[in-house]
Design an enzyme around this catalytic site. Structure first.
Site, PDB file in Angstrom:
ATOM      1  N   LYS A 128     -11.395   6.791   5.328  1.00 28.36           N
ATOM      2  CA  LYS A 128     -10.215   7.667   6.103  1.00 28.36           C
ATOM      3  C   LYS A 128      -9.248   8.529   5.301  1.00 28.36           C
ATOM      4  O   LYS A 128      -9.106   8.036   4.231  1.00 28.36           O
ATOM      5  CB  LYS A 128      -9.789   6.700   6.876  1.00 28.36           C
ATOM      6  N   ARG A 130      -2.892  -3.925  18.141  1.00 30.64           N
ATOM      7  CA  ARG A 130      -2.750  -2.496  17.877  1.00 30.64           C
ATOM      8  C   ARG A 130      -3.727  -2.020  18.586  1.00 30.64           C
ATOM      9  O   ARG A 130      -3.719  -1.174  19.524  1.00 30.64           O
ATOM     10  CB  ARG A 130      -2.679  -2.253  16.229  1.00 30.64           C
ATOM     11  N   TYR A 181      20.889  18.305  -6.568  1.00 33.23           N
ATOM     12  CA  TYR A 181      21.478  18.623  -5.302  1.00 33.23           C
ATOM     13  C   TYR A 181      22.402  17.247  -5.036  1.00 33.23           C
ATOM     14  O   TYR A 181      22.275  16.175  -5.376  1.00 33.23           O
ATOM     15  CB  TYR A 181      20.609  18.419  -4.176  1.00 33.23           C
ATOM     16  N   MET A 217      12.174  20.277  -3.389  1.00 32.88           N
ATOM     17  CA  MET A 217      10.982  20.395  -2.783  1.00 32.88           C
ATOM     18  C   MET A 217       9.875  20.506  -4.024  1.00 32.88           C
ATOM     19  O   MET A 217       8.854  20.086  -4.024  1.00 32.88           O
ATOM     20  CB  MET A 217      11.161  21.552  -1.989  1.00 32.88           C
TER      21      MET A 217
HETATM   22  C1  PLP Z   1      -7.747   1.379   6.804  1.00 28.45           C
HETATM   23  C2  PLP Z   1      -8.526   0.220   7.380  1.00 28.45           C
HETATM   24  C3  PLP Z   1      -9.538  -0.757   6.388  1.00 28.45           C
HETATM   25  C4  PLP Z   1      -9.259  -0.702   4.836  1.00 28.45           C
HETATM   26  O1  PLP Z   1      -7.867  -1.370   4.625  1.00 28.45           O
HETATM   27  P1  PLP Z   1      -7.710  -1.425   3.141  1.00 28.45           P
HETATM   28  O2  PLP Z   1      -6.582  -2.287   3.226  1.00 28.45           O
HETATM   29  O3  PLP Z   1      -7.486   0.008   2.564  1.00 28.45           O
HETATM   30  O4  PLP Z   1      -8.740  -2.262   2.390  1.00 28.45           O
HETATM   31  C5  PLP Z   1     -10.256  -1.557   6.983  1.00 28.45           C
HETATM   32  N1  PLP Z   1     -10.350  -1.847   8.248  1.00 28.45           N
HETATM   33  C6  PLP Z   1      -9.552  -0.952   9.321  1.00 28.45           C
HETATM   34  C7  PLP Z   1      -9.888  -1.064  10.548  1.00 28.45           C
HETATM   35  C8  PLP Z   1      -8.626  -0.034   8.820  1.00 28.45           C
HETATM   36  O5  PLP Z   1      -8.132   0.688   9.660  1.00 28.45           O
END
Ligand code: PLP
Length: 371
Positions: free
Chosen positions: A40, A140, A262, A310
């Site tokens: 992802k 969640r 800055y 930046m």
């Molecule tokens: C992002 C995610 C993972 C991977 O988690 P890591 O800590 O990066 O290994 C696994 N399961 C779900 C549901 C996630 O959202």
């Protein structure tokens, strides 16, 4: 595309190390079949189009993304038989996009289950595959305890759905002593009892290192593939993946009572040298690193002085007097890892990786080319 000559910084990503990390995790969990790969957020900022095919070549067959769009992108670069699952599940009206591109939704709530079932009954000849997410303590996404029991009492709600497995997510896997790990393992085992025979998936990267009780049938590492330490209180068992070097634009001699940057937040004490590097918070070099971060020149630590702007950041290079404009300062590398930089910024490696900028010259070390 920025190249090594034109870019303010060079980001090298070691695909061979990512592949080796995946193999190491798969071996820990009893084989390739049991180890998915989470790609992802553009493979945690490292480039899903490069990373996912490398993981496929290494033996990975199951891939997770968060959004439908990420799944569509991934589908174009992976073989048709690759399994691609989408954590966030179908938003209303996107069900047909999933089936058209052979993406497997994770169903996170009764509404998603109802919509996927309705879509299957209306349009599909065969049951449509899905994973069902059970909440065991994260609060969640995922079915609550009550919703899970309702599902068991009314199996008709799953009509038209081929449930490929049950998934849950650990809240505290990076803190092995946290009692929630045990609570979640027990809650998930109880759910497994309600739906016997269904494959299960619980562990993220850190969850793999909690022990085999947390492994289930499929583990879902992300961070560890990319070299982040899944065992934060012990030495990192993974191979480093990312190397980031920033280009020095200017070097200048300074003396007290000058200030740098800055807000004049850094006051020069005595004679010193300041190097200005062509990287800033627009590149994901977080502003929180002002007066707190550091880089390396060879083995010499050079601290960030003043605020990060930046497009620029300033380092005190008094300890490396030979540096010149055009030279590179190591911002991430063997002597100063992503996790180290994250600690300096008061954040986690995940945020450093996913913020890595688009203006860097990105170079991929391809393990096939080296084999
Ligand atoms: C992002 C995610 C993972 C991977 O988690 P890591 O800590 O990066 O290994 C696994 N399961 C779900 C549901 C996630 O959202």
């Amino acid at each position: 595309m920025p190249n090594e000559r034109t870019a303010g910084a060079v980001l090298s990503i070691d695909l061979a190390a990512i592949a080796a990390n995946w193999r190491q995790l798969a071996a820990l969990c009893g084989g390739a079949r049991r180890c998915a790969a989470v790609v992802k957020a553009d493979a945690y900022g490292l480039g899903a189009l490069q990373v996912a095919p490398a993981l496929w070549d290494a033996g990975g067959r199951v891939f997770f993304v968060a959004h439908l769009e990420e799944g569509l992108t991934l589908r174009r670069v992976l073989p048709p038989v690759a399994t691609i699952a989408v954590f966030n599940g179908p938003l209303a009206g996107t069900e047909a996009d999933f089936t058209a591109h052979d993406l497997i939704p994770v169903l996170n709530c009764p509404d998603q289950i109802a919509r996927w079932s309705a879509h299957a009954r209306a349009h599909a000849v065969h049951p449509l595959p899905a994973l069902v997410h059970i909440d065991t303590g994260m609060n969640r996404l995922g079915l609550t305890e009550r919703e899970t029991r309702d599902l068991q009492d009314r199996p008709g709600s799953l009509d038209g759905i081929a449930v490929r497995g049950l998934l849950s997510h650990l809240a505290c896997a990076d803190i092995p002593a946290h009692p929630l790990n045990e609570t979640q393992a027990k809650a998930f085992a109880a759910v497994r009892g309600l739906f016997p025979g269904l494959p299960t998936s619980l562990a993220n990267s850190s969850g793999i290192f909690l022990g085999t009780r947390w492994h289930g049938d499929l583990v879902r590492p992300g961070a560890a593939l990319y070299g982040l330490n899944p065992t934060p209180h012990q030495p990192n068992p993974m191979r480093p993946v990312v190397h980031l070097q920033g280009r020095i634009l200017q070097v200048r001699d300074v003396d007290s009572p000058k200030t740098v940057g800055y807000g004049a937040t850094y006051r020069v004490v005595g004679k010193g040298r300041i190097a200005t590097v062509a990287v800033g918070y627009a590149d994901g070099f977080l502003r929180a690193l002002g007066n707190r971060g550091s880089g390396r020149i060879g083995n010499v630590r050079v601290p960030v002085v003043g605020r990060v702007s930046m497009d620029l950041v300033t380092f005190d290079v008094s300890a490396a007097p030979e540096v010149q404009p055009g030279d590179l300062i190591e911002l991430i590398g063997p002597g100063h890892t992503v996790d180290d930089l994250a600690a300096e910024a008061g954040t986690i490696g995940y945020e450093i990786l996913t913020a890595l900028g688009r203006r860097y010259c990105r170079s991929y070390r391809d393990f096939k080319a080296e084999a």
